[in-house]
Scaffold this motif. Structure first.
Motif, mmCIF file in Angstrom:
data_model
loop_
_atom_site.group_PDB
_atom_site.id
_atom_site.type_symbol
_atom_site.label_atom_id
_atom_site.label_comp_id
_atom_site.label_asym_id
_atom_site.label_seq_id
_atom_site.Cartn_x
_atom_site.Cartn_y
_atom_site.Cartn_z
ATOM 1 N N PRO A 70 25.755 50.622 45.056
ATOM 2 C CA PRO A 70 25.273 49.302 44.640
ATOM 3 C C PRO A 70 26.220 48.612 43.646
ATOM 4 O O PRO A 70 26.220 47.401 43.518
ATOM 5 N N LEU A 71 27.036 49.373 42.984
ATOM 6 C CA LEU A 71 27.934 48.833 41.962
ATOM 7 C C LEU A 71 29.222 48.267 42.549
ATOM 8 O O LEU A 71 29.753 47.279 42.042
ATOM 9 N N ILE A 72 29.729 48.843 43.601
ATOM 10 C CA ILE A 72 31.060 48.521 44.121
ATOM 11 C C ILE A 72 31.235 47.043 44.478
ATOM 12 O O ILE A 72 32.199 46.421 44.025
ATOM 13 N N PRO A 73 30.352 46.419 45.257
ATOM 14 C CA PRO A 73 30.562 44.995 45.574
ATOM 15 C C PRO A 73 30.575 44.105 44.330
ATOM 16 O O PRO A 73 31.405 43.201 44.218
ATOM 17 N N GLN B 140 33.840 41.074 40.216
ATOM 18 C CA GLN B 140 34.256 40.908 38.825
ATOM 19 C C GLN B 140 35.774 41.039 38.693
ATOM 20 O O GLN B 140 36.408 40.252 37.972
ATOM 21 N N CYS B 141 36.351 41.991 39.373
ATOM 22 C CA CYS B 141 37.806 42.174 39.327
ATOM 23 C C CYS B 141 38.529 40.972 39.943
ATOM 24 O O CYS B 141 39.574 40.547 39.445
ATOM 25 N N GLN C 168 37.712 37.985 39.822
ATOM 26 C CA GLN C 168 37.629 36.834 38.935
ATOM 27 C C GLN C 168 38.450 36.999 37.657
ATOM 28 O O GLN C 168 38.575 36.059 36.877
ATOM 29 N N LEU C 169 39.018 38.181 37.444
ATOM 30 C CA LEU C 169 39.839 38.411 36.260
ATOM 31 C C LEU C 169 41.128 37.602 36.345
ATOM 32 O O LEU C 169 41.763 37.536 37.397
ATOM 33 N N GLU C 170 41.518 37.013 35.231
ATOM 34 C CA GLU C 170 42.797 36.311 35.173
ATOM 35 C C GLU C 170 43.846 37.266 34.638
ATOM 36 O O GLU C 170 43.652 37.907 33.605
ATOM 37 N N CYS C 171 44.940 37.358 35.325
ATOM 38 C CA CYS C 171 46.020 38.267 34.933
ATOM 39 C C CYS C 171 46.618 37.827 33.599
ATOM 40 O O CYS C 171 47.004 36.666 33.452
ATOM 41 N N PRO C 172 46.710 38.749 32.624
ATOM 42 C CA PRO C 172 47.301 38.389 31.333
ATOM 43 C C PRO C 172 48.814 38.186 31.412
ATOM 44 O O PRO C 172 49.402 37.579 30.523
ATOM 45 N N THR C 173 49.440 38.647 32.474
ATOM 46 C CA THR C 173 50.889 38.524 32.625
ATOM 47 C C THR C 173 51.291 37.218 33.292
ATOM 48 O O THR C 173 52.129 36.481 32.777
ATOM 49 N N CYS C 174 50.677 36.911 34.443
ATOM 50 C CA CYS C 174 51.088 35.729 35.210
ATOM 51 C C CYS C 174 50.030 34.631 35.256
ATOM 52 O O CYS C 174 50.304 33.527 35.715
ATOM 53 N N GLY C 175 48.803 34.927 34.832
ATOM 54 C CA GLY C 175 47.745 33.922 34.817
ATOM 55 C C GLY C 175 47.045 33.723 36.147
ATOM 56 O O GLY C 175 46.167 32.869 36.270
ATOM 57 N N LYS C 176 47.407 34.486 37.149
ATOM 58 C CA LYS C 176 46.796 34.355 38.479
ATOM 59 C C LYS C 176 45.713 35.404 38.677
ATOM 60 O O LYS C 176 45.514 36.274 37.840
ATOM 61 N N ASN C 177 45.032 35.323 39.809
ATOM 62 C CA ASN C 177 44.052 36.331 40.200
ATOM 63 C C ASN C 177 44.708 37.240 41.233
ATOM 64 O O ASN C 177 45.403 36.773 42.121
ATOM 65 N N HIS C 178 44.495 38.532 41.093
ATOM 66 C CA HIS C 178 45.031 39.507 42.045
ATOM 67 C C HIS C 178 43.863 40.145 42.791
ATOM 68 O O HIS C 178 42.758 40.236 42.277
ATOM 69 N N ARG C 179 44.148 40.611 43.976
ATOM 70 C CA ARG C 179 43.123 41.241 44.801
ATOM 71 C C ARG C 179 43.036 42.734 44.490
ATOM 72 O O ARG C 179 44.048 43.414 44.350
ATOM 73 N N VAL C 180 41.794 43.215 44.392
ATOM 74 C CA VAL C 180 41.539 44.629 44.126
ATOM 75 C C VAL C 180 40.536 45.130 45.163
ATOM 76 O O VAL C 180 39.538 44.474 45.433
ATOM 77 N N ASP D 278 51.459 44.719 36.185
ATOM 78 C CA ASP D 278 50.978 45.888 35.462
ATOM 79 C C ASP D 278 49.868 45.527 34.462
ATOM 80 O O ASP D 278 48.932 46.290 34.279
ATOM 81 N N GLY D 279 49.989 44.358 33.829
ATOM 82 C CA GLY D 279 48.965 43.923 32.882
ATOM 83 C C GLY D 279 47.606 43.766 33.547
ATOM 84 O O GLY D 279 46.570 44.109 32.972
ATOM 85 N N PHE D 280 47.607 43.272 34.774
ATOM 86 C CA PHE D 280 46.358 43.125 35.514
ATOM 87 C C PHE D 280 45.784 44.486 35.891
ATOM 88 O O PHE D 280 44.577 44.691 35.825
ATOM 89 N N LYS D 281 46.645 45.405 36.263
ATOM 90 C CA LYS D 281 46.177 46.746 36.629
ATOM 91 C C LYS D 281 45.463 47.408 35.449
ATOM 92 O O LYS D 281 44.411 48.015 35.631
ATOM 93 N N VAL D 282 46.030 47.267 34.272
ATOM 94 C CA VAL D 282 45.406 47.834 33.068
ATOM 95 C C VAL D 282 44.052 47.172 32.825
ATOM 96 O O VAL D 282 43.047 47.849 32.564
ATOM 97 N N LEU D 283 44.015 45.849 32.915
ATOM 98 C CA LEU D 283 42.778 45.105 32.702
ATOM 99 C C LEU D 283 41.700 45.516 33.706
ATOM 100 O O LEU D 283 40.549 45.784 33.335
ATOM 101 N N ALA D 284 42.058 45.586 34.973
ATOM 102 C CA ALA D 284 41.103 45.954 36.020
ATOM 103 C C ALA D 284 40.645 47.404 35.868
ATOM 104 O O ALA D 284 39.454 47.697 36.024
ATOM 105 N N ASN D 285 41.557 48.308 35.573
ATOM 106 C CA ASN D 285 41.183 49.716 35.383
ATOM 107 C C ASN D 285 40.218 49.873 34.209
ATOM 108 O O ASN D 285 39.269 50.655 34.290
#
Length: 72
Positions: A4-7, A12-13, A15-27, A46-53
């Motif tokens: 139930p949590l995964i979708p 949420q991921c 909708q995260l804005e990347c702190p490095t480039c300011g874009k949204n990345h797909r997860v 890499d900044g987005f990966k840290v944020l998403a993780n």
């Protein structure tokens, strides 16, 4: 267990804005038991990966402590 949590977490991921480039990345998230593994596109910053993780780890812990908000 975390189905139930995964979708919700993927949304949420997305909708995260990347702190490095300011874009949204797909997860894409995969789960096995209480383990959730994010998979990122090839050119994800890499900044987005840290944020998403960090988001994934926090939300999984929250879910394991109180799953009721995610169960419908």
């Amino acid at each position: 267990m975390l189905s139930p949590l995964i979708p919700s977490l993927q949304e949420q991921c997305a909708q995260l804005e990347c702190p490095t480039c300011g874009k949204n990345h797909r997860v894409t998230l995969f789960s096995k038991g209480a383990f959730v593994s994010p998979q990122f596109e090839k050119n994800t910053c890499d900044g987005f990966k840290v944020l998403a993780n960090n988001l994934v780890a926090t939300e999984v812990k929250r879910f394991l402590n109180n799953p009721l908000p995610y169960i419908r």
